[in-house]
Design a protein around this motif. Structure first.
Motif, PDB file in Angstrom:
ATOM      1  N   ASN A 128       0.929  -1.154  -0.152  1.00  0.00           N
ATOM      2  CA  ASN A 128      -0.032   0.141   0.095  1.00  0.00           C
ATOM      3  C   ASN A 128       0.852   1.233   0.085  1.00  0.00           C
ATOM      4  N   ASN A 129       2.053   1.069  -0.695  1.00  0.00           N
ATOM      5  CA  ASN A 129       2.929   2.067  -0.737  1.00  0.00           C
ATOM      6  C   ASN A 129       3.568   2.208  -1.977  1.00  0.00           C
ATOM      7  N   PRO A 130       2.977   2.748  -3.323  1.00  0.00           N
ATOM      8  CA  PRO A 130       3.398   2.723  -4.439  1.00  0.00           C
ATOM      9  C   PRO A 130       4.999   3.065  -4.774  1.00  0.00           C
ATOM     10  N   SER A 131       5.702   2.446  -5.350  1.00  0.00           N
ATOM     11  CA  SER A 131       6.994   3.039  -5.787  1.00  0.00           C
ATOM     12  C   SER A 131       7.086   4.076  -6.621  1.00  0.00           C
ATOM     13  N   THR A 132       7.626   5.108  -6.346  1.00  0.00           N
ATOM     14  CA  THR A 132       7.813   6.460  -7.141  1.00  0.00           C
ATOM     15  C   THR A 132       8.521   6.130  -8.332  1.00  0.00           C
ATOM     16  N   PHE A 133       9.617   5.378  -8.291  1.00  0.00           N
ATOM     17  CA  PHE A 133      10.386   5.547  -9.397  1.00  0.00           C
ATOM     18  C   PHE A 133       9.994   4.319 -10.607  1.00  0.00           C
ATOM     19  N   SER A 134       9.545   3.227 -10.144  1.00  0.00           N
ATOM     20  CA  SER A 134       9.122   1.965 -11.041  1.00  0.00           C
ATOM     21  C   SER A 134       8.273   2.379 -12.249  1.00  0.00           C
ATOM     22  N   GLU A 135       7.320   3.053 -12.105  1.00  0.00           N
ATOM     23  CA  GLU A 135       6.195   3.369 -12.981  1.00  0.00           C
ATOM     24  C   GLU A 135       6.902   4.188 -14.127  1.00  0.00           C
ATOM     25  N   GLU A 136       7.593   5.333 -13.917  1.00  0.00           N
ATOM     26  CA  GLU A 136       8.230   6.252 -14.815  1.00  0.00           C
ATOM     27  C   GLU A 136       9.455   5.347 -15.453  1.00  0.00           C
ATOM     28  N   LEU A 137      10.087   4.764 -14.807  1.00  0.00           N
ATOM     29  CA  LEU A 137      11.230   3.751 -15.422  1.00  0.00           C
ATOM     30  C   LEU A 137      10.827   2.494 -16.289  1.00  0.00           C
ATOM     31  N   ALA A 138       9.590   2.208 -15.790  1.00  0.00           N
ATOM     32  CA  ALA A 138       8.864   1.183 -16.955  1.00  0.00           C
ATOM     33  C   ALA A 138       8.644   1.792 -18.169  1.00  0.00           C
ATOM     34  N   LYS A 139       7.951   3.181 -17.919  1.00  0.00           N
ATOM     35  CA  LYS A 139       7.626   3.766 -19.133  1.00  0.00           C
ATOM     36  C   LYS A 139       8.669   3.898 -20.068  1.00  0.00           C
ATOM     37  N   TYR A 140      10.017   4.173 -19.592  1.00  0.00           N
ATOM     38  CA  TYR A 140      11.274   4.465 -20.404  1.00  0.00           C
ATOM     39  C   TYR A 140      11.641   3.135 -21.090  1.00  0.00           C
ATOM     40  N   CYS A 141      11.461   1.919 -20.333  1.00  0.00           N
ATOM     41  CA  CYS A 141      11.873   0.949 -20.909  1.00  0.00           C
ATOM     42  C   CYS A 141      10.963   0.311 -22.003  1.00  0.00           C
ATOM     43  N   PHE A 142       9.537   0.595 -21.733  1.00  0.00           N
ATOM     44  CA  PHE A 142       8.458   0.226 -22.754  1.00  0.00           C
ATOM     45  C   PHE A 142       8.984   1.126 -24.247  1.00  0.00           C
ATOM     46  N   SER A 174      12.829  14.642 -15.539  1.00  0.00           N
ATOM     47  CA  SER A 174      11.709  13.960 -15.218  1.00  0.00           C
ATOM     48  C   SER A 174      11.168  13.899 -13.653  1.00  0.00           C
ATOM     49  N   ALA A 175      10.002  13.580 -13.457  1.00  0.00           N
ATOM     50  CA  ALA A 175       9.378  13.848 -12.039  1.00  0.00           C
ATOM     51  C   ALA A 175       9.998  12.861 -11.237  1.00  0.00           C
ATOM     52  N   ALA A 176      10.120  11.633 -11.247  1.00  0.00           N
ATOM     53  CA  ALA A 176      10.469  10.583 -10.239  1.00  0.00           C
ATOM     54  C   ALA A 176      11.775  10.486 -10.353  1.00  0.00           C
ATOM     55  N   LEU A 177      12.265  10.425 -11.489  1.00  0.00           N
ATOM     56  CA  LEU A 177      13.912   9.970 -11.790  1.00  0.00           C
ATOM     57  C   LEU A 177      14.939  11.100 -11.657  1.00  0.00           C
ATOM     58  N   HIS A 178      14.417  12.245 -11.921  1.00  0.00           N
ATOM     59  CA  HIS A 178      15.135  13.328 -11.789  1.00  0.00           C
ATOM     60  C   HIS A 178      16.326  13.394 -12.726  1.00  0.00           C
ATOM     61  N   ILE A 179      15.966  13.016 -14.087  1.00  0.00           N
ATOM     62  CA  ILE A 179      17.076  12.667 -15.086  1.00  0.00           C
ATOM     63  C   ILE A 179      16.220  13.391 -16.340  1.00  0.00           C
TER      64      ILE A 179
END
Length: 161
Positions: A38-52, A119-124
């Motif tokens: 019940n605590n979503p990861s902040t980086f994984s969604e954005e990094l998954a978008k990059y990977c996709f 980027s918002a979550a990854l700060h890159i």
């Protein structure tokens, strides 16, 4: 030229497998943190978008290398051998123009524009996301030139997968 193609095929296939594996792990982690912790990861969604995005574009380039992209074959199959060769060369040249204008030129433009945006979550820089466009544009252009070279060298149309 054939050695470069074989190495490029191998490198692209390894990149696609790695990106797909990373995507599976990232999405699994995202689901686990969201629904179990019940605590979503902040980086994984954005990094998954990059990977996709990277997986789609590198995968598309790989498919061009395998000559497995979508095409309408019934018209081409009805043509004599010389016309079939000319049509295939025309198609390859059309893909080169598209790749040069949209992926390479447009990709370089958007990458330069997005390089200052973070980027918002990854700060890159978001430019990393878009940098795959010109890279894949160059790869697709190479594959098209290789296909034209193969058609001219063998004096016969390419075998379609």
């Amino acid at each position: 030229m054939e050695t470069v193609k074989k190495w490029l095929d191998k490198i692209l296939s390894m990149i696609c497998v790695g990106l797909f594996g990373a995507l599976v792990l990232l999405v699994t982690w995202q689901v686990f943190t969201r629904f179990i912790l019940n605590n979503p990861s902040t980086f994984s969604e954005e990094l998954a978008k990059y990977c996709f995005v990277w997986l789609v574009l590198f995968g598309a380039a790989y498919v061009f290398g395998e000559n497995g992209h979508m095409r309408i074959e019934f018209i081409q199959d009805a043509l004599p051998k010389k016309f079939k060769m000319a049509v295939q060369i025309f198609i390859e040249l059309s893909i080169i123009v598209f790749s040069a204008l949209v992926l390479l030129s447009g990709g370089l433009t958007i990458t330069k524009l997005a390089w200052t945006q973070m980027s918002a979550a990854l700060h890159i820089p978001v430019g990393y996301l878009y940098s795959v466009m010109p890279i894949c544009g160059v790869i697709i252009i190479f594959y098209c030139l290789y296909n034209i070279y193969t058609i001219v060298k063998n004096k016969k149309p390419l075998e379609i997968m």
